[in-house]
Scaffold this active site. Sequence first.
Site, PDB file in Angstrom:
ATOM      1  N   ARG A 184     -21.936  -2.789 -58.043  1.00 44.36           N
ATOM      2  CA  ARG A 184     -21.861  -3.672 -59.204  1.00 44.36           C
ATOM      3  C   ARG A 184     -22.871  -3.201 -60.241  1.00 44.36           C
ATOM      4  O   ARG A 184     -23.986  -2.805 -59.904  1.00 44.36           O
ATOM      5  CB  ARG A 184     -22.176  -5.113 -58.803  1.00 44.36           C
ATOM      6  CG  ARG A 184     -21.003  -5.817 -58.135  1.00 44.36           C
ATOM      7  CD  ARG A 184     -19.833  -6.041 -59.104  1.00 44.36           C
ATOM      8  NE  ARG A 184     -18.730  -6.777 -58.515  1.00 44.36           N
ATOM      9  CZ  ARG A 184     -17.615  -6.216 -58.017  1.00 44.36           C
ATOM     10  NH1 ARG A 184     -17.449  -4.913 -58.020  1.00 44.36           N
ATOM     11  NH2 ARG A 184     -16.648  -6.983 -57.526  1.00 44.36           N
ATOM     12  N   GLU A 237     -18.955  -5.427 -68.215  1.00 43.20           N
ATOM     13  CA  GLU A 237     -17.624  -4.800 -68.326  1.00 43.20           C
ATOM     14  C   GLU A 237     -16.722  -5.643 -69.217  1.00 43.20           C
ATOM     15  O   GLU A 237     -16.807  -6.867 -69.164  1.00 43.20           O
ATOM     16  CB  GLU A 237     -17.010  -4.663 -66.927  1.00 43.20           C
ATOM     17  CG  GLU A 237     -17.825  -3.718 -66.071  1.00 43.20           C
ATOM     18  CD  GLU A 237     -17.273  -3.559 -64.647  1.00 43.20           C
ATOM     19  OE1 GLU A 237     -16.167  -4.058 -64.371  1.00 43.20           O
ATOM     20  OE2 GLU A 237     -17.961  -2.944 -63.838  1.00 43.20           O
ATOM     21  N   HIS A 266     -14.172   1.253 -64.004  1.00 44.71           N
ATOM     22  CA  HIS A 266     -14.044   0.396 -62.807  1.00 44.71           C
ATOM     23  C   HIS A 266     -12.657   0.570 -62.153  1.00 44.71           C
ATOM     24  O   HIS A 266     -11.845  -0.364 -62.153  1.00 44.71           O
ATOM     25  CB  HIS A 266     -14.302  -1.075 -63.150  1.00 44.71           C
ATOM     26  CG  HIS A 266     -14.645  -1.886 -61.923  1.00 44.71           C
ATOM     27  ND1 HIS A 266     -15.376  -3.040 -61.969  1.00 44.71           N
ATOM     28  CD2 HIS A 266     -14.342  -1.714 -60.607  1.00 44.71           C
ATOM     29  CE1 HIS A 266     -15.510  -3.538 -60.748  1.00 44.71           C
ATOM     30  NE2 HIS A 266     -14.888  -2.748 -59.901  1.00 44.71           N
TER      31      HIS A 266
HETATM   32  C1  DGY Z   1     -13.809  -5.400 -55.854  1.00 40.34           C
HETATM   33  O1  DGY Z   1     -12.804  -5.678 -55.201  1.00 40.34           O
HETATM   34  O2  DGY Z   1     -14.829  -6.071 -55.817  1.00 40.34           O
HETATM   35  C2  DGY Z   1     -13.728  -4.183 -56.679  1.00 40.34           C
HETATM   36  O3  DGY Z   1     -14.884  -3.948 -57.381  1.00 40.34           O
HETATM   37  C3  DGY Z   1     -12.543  -4.264 -57.599  1.00 40.34           C
HETATM   38  O4  DGY Z   1     -12.178  -2.953 -57.853  1.00 40.34           O
END
Ligand code: DGY
Length: 314
Positions: free
Chosen positions: A232, A261, A279
């Site tokens: 993250r 984002e 992402h």
């Molecule tokens: C998640 O599932 O948390 C991912 O980051 C999405 O791509």
Amino acid sequence: MTDQTELLLVNEFHPETIARLDGKYRTHKLWEVDSKDRIELINSLSGKCSAAASASWEVDPVVYELESLQFIAAFGVGVDGIDFSKTRARGIRVSNTPDVLNDAVADLALAMILAGSRNLINADAFARQGHWLQGPFPFGRSLQDKTLGIAGLGRIGQAVAERALPFGLNIAYHNRRQTESDFSYHDSLESLARDSDILLGILPGGESTRGLFNRKIFRALGPEGLFINIGRGSSVVEEELAQSLAEKEIAAAALDVYENEPRIPVSLSRLDNIILLPHIGSATLETRRAMGQLVIDNLAAYFNGSPLLTEVQN
Ligand code: DGY
């Protein structure tokens, strides 16, 4: 015939899954309603609708105003979009979509390790723009005998390690607690960074990991180091990463995730020693379909009164 069970859809997390849910339930799409009118929709569903489906990383807080809400089926594994203080207080259950995305995210991590070590994105531009005519492209770095430090060795980290071993990489890791893994454990992120040639972040979001990748860690990684983040964005102090890259305190970075984002700070995007991805960790047709299926199956289990397949314990 469409079931008359009401379902609140919070955002357009996966159009194919949304279409399947439209065929199964009487759906209400929050994103199609002006933000000022959303509370009206929520109030109109009170007492009639007890379940919502949403992207796991982004949940419009207005959903918690739905008094009859008892279940959120989240699409994604990282549940940092959920306000657990509210779900806990109200006894709202939450499911997510773990495991089905491990391979896709681990594949992308490997692609980032390879692209970062061999400077592939700049090499492509170099070849296209005819710079080769003036001389060869600068050398990259080999993976053999280097150390890949994984910050956050969970299921995805394990899948990355399995892929990295055949490339001759040694694996080290840092978690809050040592696991049963045979990989070499570091009890601090700084010590892991110091021992790593490539430092890979797979940390969840939230306050406990906020800003953990900062200048101190980048300095410990050192001028030959490659930093990669697929966890993250909130775990990285982006301005400090930009400074470390600009001042060559680390050699290069590759990011798939960002603090705000889809916004990427200009301080990062103007640098040429960073690879920036939008992402896409789990963004393959097959993986997103499998994530959608898990959302559908968890909703079916909830409405049938069966155990949820992948309930988040919090
Ligand atoms: C998640 O599932 O948390 C991912 O980051 C999405 O791509």
